[in-house]
Enzyme design. Sequence first.
Site, mmCIF file in Angstrom:
data_model
loop_
_atom_site.group_PDB
_atom_site.id
_atom_site.type_symbol
_atom_site.label_atom_id
_atom_site.label_comp_id
_atom_site.label_asym_id
_atom_site.label_seq_id
_atom_site.Cartn_x
_atom_site.Cartn_y
_atom_site.Cartn_z
ATOM 1 N N SER A 285 13.125 84.242 103.377
ATOM 2 C CA SER A 285 13.907 83.731 102.208
ATOM 3 C C SER A 285 13.271 82.382 102.015
ATOM 4 C CB SER A 285 15.383 83.566 102.804
ATOM 5 O OG SER A 285 15.334 82.497 104.037
ATOM 6 N N GLU B 159 -3.566 64.994 94.860
ATOM 7 C CA GLU B 159 -3.732 65.204 96.317
ATOM 8 C C GLU B 159 -5.267 65.627 96.657
ATOM 9 O OE1 GLU B 159 -1.002 68.140 98.177
ATOM 10 O OE2 GLU B 159 0.694 66.944 97.443
ATOM 11 N N ARG C 189 -9.170 69.069 102.193
ATOM 12 C CA ARG C 189 -8.591 69.148 103.709
ATOM 13 C C ARG C 189 -9.571 69.397 104.821
ATOM 14 N NH1 ARG C 189 -2.534 71.445 102.809
ATOM 15 N NH2 ARG C 189 -2.273 69.697 101.320
ATOM 16 N N HIS D 190 -3.820 70.322 108.668
ATOM 17 C CA HIS D 190 -3.331 69.468 107.753
ATOM 18 C C HIS D 190 -4.021 68.051 108.456
ATOM 19 C CE1 HIS D 190 -1.509 66.401 105.315
ATOM 20 N NE2 HIS D 190 -0.976 67.368 104.341
ATOM 21 N N SER E 178 -0.116 76.604 97.408
ATOM 22 C CA SER E 178 0.693 77.611 97.971
ATOM 23 C C SER E 178 2.072 78.066 97.270
ATOM 24 C CB SER E 178 0.901 77.022 99.269
ATOM 25 O OG SER E 178 1.917 78.023 100.089
ATOM 26 N N GLN F 162 6.326 69.118 101.147
ATOM 27 C CA GLN F 162 6.407 67.591 100.796
ATOM 28 C C GLN F 162 5.861 67.454 99.443
ATOM 29 O OE1 GLN F 162 5.256 64.985 103.823
ATOM 30 N NE2 GLN F 162 6.910 65.627 105.244
ATOM 31 N N HIS G 120 -1.426 74.135 110.037
ATOM 32 C CA HIS G 120 -0.571 73.713 108.821
ATOM 33 C C HIS G 120 -0.399 74.993 107.857
ATOM 34 C CE1 HIS G 120 1.283 71.616 105.487
ATOM 35 N NE2 HIS G 120 0.480 71.951 104.755
ATOM 36 N N ARG H 68 -7.531 76.410 101.200
ATOM 37 C CA ARG H 68 -6.713 76.335 100.150
ATOM 38 C C ARG H 68 -6.559 74.829 99.800
ATOM 39 N NH1 ARG H 68 -0.865 74.567 100.051
ATOM 40 N NH2 ARG H 68 -1.219 74.152 102.245
ATOM 41 N N ALA I 10 8.914 82.713 98.346
ATOM 42 C CA ALA I 10 8.340 83.898 98.122
ATOM 43 C C ALA I 10 9.289 84.930 97.800
ATOM 44 C CB ALA I 10 7.298 84.375 98.993
HETATM 45 P P1 FAD Z 1 8.491 80.725 104.466
HETATM 46 O O1 FAD Z 1 9.160 79.671 103.251
HETATM 47 O O2 FAD Z 1 7.841 80.176 105.689
HETATM 48 O O3 FAD Z 1 9.657 81.672 104.713
HETATM 49 C C1 FAD Z 1 9.624 82.666 105.635
HETATM 50 C C2 FAD Z 1 10.768 83.532 106.068
HETATM 51 O O4 FAD Z 1 10.288 84.907 106.601
HETATM 52 C C3 FAD Z 1 11.817 82.930 106.576
HETATM 53 O O5 FAD Z 1 12.953 82.999 105.989
HETATM 54 C C4 FAD Z 1 11.713 83.506 107.949
HETATM 55 O O6 FAD Z 1 13.074 83.738 108.684
HETATM 56 C C5 FAD Z 1 11.427 84.872 107.714
HETATM 57 N N1 FAD Z 1 10.758 85.703 108.788
HETATM 58 C C6 FAD Z 1 9.558 85.478 109.387
HETATM 59 N N2 FAD Z 1 9.420 86.484 110.251
HETATM 60 C C7 FAD Z 1 10.691 87.404 110.127
HETATM 61 C C8 FAD Z 1 10.971 88.395 111.178
HETATM 62 N N3 FAD Z 1 10.234 88.879 112.037
HETATM 63 N N4 FAD Z 1 12.295 88.821 110.983
HETATM 64 C C9 FAD Z 1 12.993 88.169 109.877
HETATM 65 N N5 FAD Z 1 12.620 87.124 109.190
HETATM 66 C C10 FAD Z 1 11.384 86.859 109.394
HETATM 67 N N6 FAD Z 1 2.480 74.093 100.061
HETATM 68 C C11 FAD Z 1 2.589 73.596 98.684
HETATM 69 O O7 FAD Z 1 2.209 74.323 97.907
HETATM 70 N N7 FAD Z 1 2.945 72.239 98.653
HETATM 71 C C12 FAD Z 1 3.275 71.408 99.468
HETATM 72 O O8 FAD Z 1 3.618 70.335 99.200
HETATM 73 C C13 FAD Z 1 3.486 71.827 100.980
HETATM 74 N N8 FAD Z 1 3.914 71.166 101.623
HETATM 75 C C14 FAD Z 1 4.079 71.596 103.109
HETATM 76 C C15 FAD Z 1 4.443 70.953 103.948
HETATM 77 C C16 FAD Z 1 4.738 71.381 105.212
HETATM 78 C C17 FAD Z 1 5.443 70.381 106.205
HETATM 79 C C18 FAD Z 1 4.569 72.768 105.521
HETATM 80 C C19 FAD Z 1 4.775 73.529 106.867
HETATM 81 C C20 FAD Z 1 3.952 73.716 104.486
HETATM 82 C C21 FAD Z 1 3.766 73.059 103.241
HETATM 83 N N9 FAD Z 1 3.378 73.885 102.258
HETATM 84 C C22 FAD Z 1 2.928 73.249 100.973
HETATM 85 C C23 FAD Z 1 3.084 75.245 102.392
HETATM 86 C C24 FAD Z 1 4.161 76.169 101.983
HETATM 87 O O9 FAD Z 1 5.397 75.360 102.220
HETATM 88 C C25 FAD Z 1 4.412 77.332 102.706
HETATM 89 O O10 FAD Z 1 2.991 78.160 102.438
HETATM 90 C C26 FAD Z 1 5.294 78.157 101.842
HETATM 91 O O11 FAD Z 1 6.603 77.467 101.892
HETATM 92 C C27 FAD Z 1 5.653 79.639 102.503
HETATM 93 O O12 FAD Z 1 6.516 80.235 101.887
HETATM 94 P P2 FAD Z 1 6.679 81.694 102.151
HETATM 95 O O13 FAD Z 1 8.127 82.082 101.055
HETATM 96 O O14 FAD Z 1 5.553 82.542 101.995
HETATM 97 O O15 FAD Z 1 7.477 81.752 103.625
HETATM 98 C C1 SIN Z 2 1.371 67.770 101.646
HETATM 99 O O1 SIN Z 2 2.229 67.472 101.251
HETATM 100 O O2 SIN Z 2 0.410 67.007 102.207
HETATM 101 C C2 SIN Z 2 1.091 69.192 101.953
HETATM 102 C C3 SIN Z 2 0.755 69.750 100.560
HETATM 103 C C4 SIN Z 2 0.307 71.294 101.077
HETATM 104 O O3 SIN Z 2 0.239 71.846 102.096
HETATM 105 O O4 SIN Z 2 -0.055 71.957 99.911
#
Ligand code: FAD
Ligand code: SIN
Length: 556
Positions: A11, A116, A292, A244, A393, A48, A353, A388, A14
């Site tokens: 959730s 960035e 990075r 990171h 992302s 962030q 990260h 990346r 994506a």
């Molecule tokens: P997620 O948002 O991680 O969601 C994963 C989901 O899968 C969760 O709901 C979890 O419960 C579920 N799940 C996993 N395994 C299971 C399982 N076995 N059973 C049931 N459910 C499961 N990217 C950017 O582009 N810009 C930014 O500024 C940025 N800043 C970031 C800062 C931080 C601190 C972090 C950690 C990442 C950052 N990123 C950033 C990267 C970006 O946030 C992530 O790559 C992106 O949000 C991933 O989204 P997602 O939907 O793929 O997965």
């Molecule tokens: C950050 O805010 O530095 C994270 C950005 C990212 O992972 O893309």
Amino acid sequence: MQQTDILIIGSGIAGLTYAVKMAGQFPNKKITILTKADTNETNTKYAQGGIAVVNDLKHDSFEKHIKDTLIAGDGLCNKKIVEMVVKEGPARVAELINWGAHFDKANDGDFLRGKEGGHSESRILHHKDITGWEVERSLVAVAKKMKNITFIQHCFVVDIITQHHLGYLVNKSTPDIICLGVYVLNHTNNKIEKILASITLFATGGNGQVYRTTTNPAVATGDGVAMVYRAKGRVENMEFIQFHPTALYIAGARGQAFLLTEALRGDGGILRNMHDEAFMEKYDERKDLAPRDIVARAIDHEMKINGTEHVWLDCRHFPEKKFTEHFPNIYQKCLSIGIDMSKQMIPVSPAAHYSCGGIKTDEWGRSSIAHLYACGECSSTGLHGANRLASNSLLEAMVFAHRCFLDSTKLLSRKEGTVKNINEENKETGFIWRQNKTINNKDIPDWNAKGTSHPKEMILITQSLKELQLLMSDYVGIVRNNIRLHRAMRRLDLLWEETENLYHSSTLSPQLLELRNMITVGYLIVKGAGFRKESRGLHYNTDYPEKSKLVQNIVL
Ligand code: FAD
Ligand code: SIN
């Protein structure tokens, strides 16, 4: 056994983007979102810096964003995918804004755009320093309003159901593996149940928890990648783990580390070593705003030569309102631990990260397993290559969620009932169902838990997890070499053997399942790193310091 039309695991940005689109297009279809923790506990929530997107053609261009992405990816990006994501990005961001996400604006109403590492222009849309929180908030709100979406929280997906569970031989060379649904651990009764679906989307996020310190929350254990690998699907480029450069350093801390966004350096933050020296100019002409991989390696080197566990991030010269208007969350967090950013430097060190590799997909988000899509951080689409570009992302997740939606629409409109007439559907999607058989849901077996009992000691799990995180950080971190990789693999073998024994003899728990998945992910990272006999992007091996002429993805 439960049945749903569309099953979404995850959730974050994506899963939710795909869910909202599918629910709108198919109001009569049942869409189920499973998450292993609370709905909003995702990597997405912690983002962030923001979303990189070209929506100011006066000062920026698609060509520049494409070029920046390709340079960061160090020769391994798929150029066609990069062009596609960059050009389709603005429409997806506009949709997100339409769904209620707010991005910071100047007084004249135009967006404030941050910068960035690796970006040649300021193009990052952001919501203060909590962009991910705002994205997650707005997407959850829209999804919750849709009557045909059901959220099931605290439900751990264990494995993908394929024809293997019906007794057919499935291996890495099987060309027509089909996803029929998943086995899930129901927390309320501790039983493993089946959920069957016409289409399944994996949006399971990253795997930072495989390392001792990570910016990722506890849910980021690489489950999706491990499940696809077990189901004999394809995963690729797992060796490219992005560290990171600037996570908040706290002596002795393990697990999730607080991030200090790269946007701080975009706004003039300077990295300094223990001698107060602004060291980045020694490493790259782009200094603190180099990509990075370069900055993280430079910090790692400075820490090693000075024998320290961190360097400093200096933002003392920022105007006061920067702290309160752009970075209020970080400012408050630092104050809460006794650091006033306007007067003191912040101790930082690199932390795991982002996973650039993952479940291999095509340009429509289709995995190598029919009826299984993957998008977001768990996928490997070809956008990021060997490293990346910052803030690409969230953009990738939205563009691919849309593409998965378009392709799912085609798949569903071909035939109602889906798996029943899999042969015809699969011819069109490129997957041939060789056995020419109709799958009957009733034939899918229940989970067999015979002979298992409650584990007596949690220490068997928690200690193995510590060992895994330590060995991955010490042997398979920012800088690698052949001996370290070899040692890591030997230790992983032992952990794997012990954990498999536990898995086959114990009642399953999320902790055990996560450990098992993380060992698999560790194995895939080490395996990929071992195959890559060169240094490229995020993979740096001192035994092969140069780039190889052979530019290849490592598919496992
Ligand atoms: P997620 O948002 O991680 O969601 C994963 C989901 O899968 C969760 O709901 C979890 O419960 C579920 N799940 C996993 N395994 C299971 C399982 N076995 N059973 C049931 N459910 C499961 N990217 C950017 O582009 N810009 C930014 O500024 C940025 N800043 C970031 C800062 C931080 C601190 C972090 C950690 C990442 C950052 N990123 C950033 C990267 C970006 O946030 C992530 O790559 C992106 O949000 C991933 O989204 P997602 O939907 O793929 O997965
Ligand atoms: C950050 O805010 O530095 C994270 C950005 C990212 O992972 O893309």
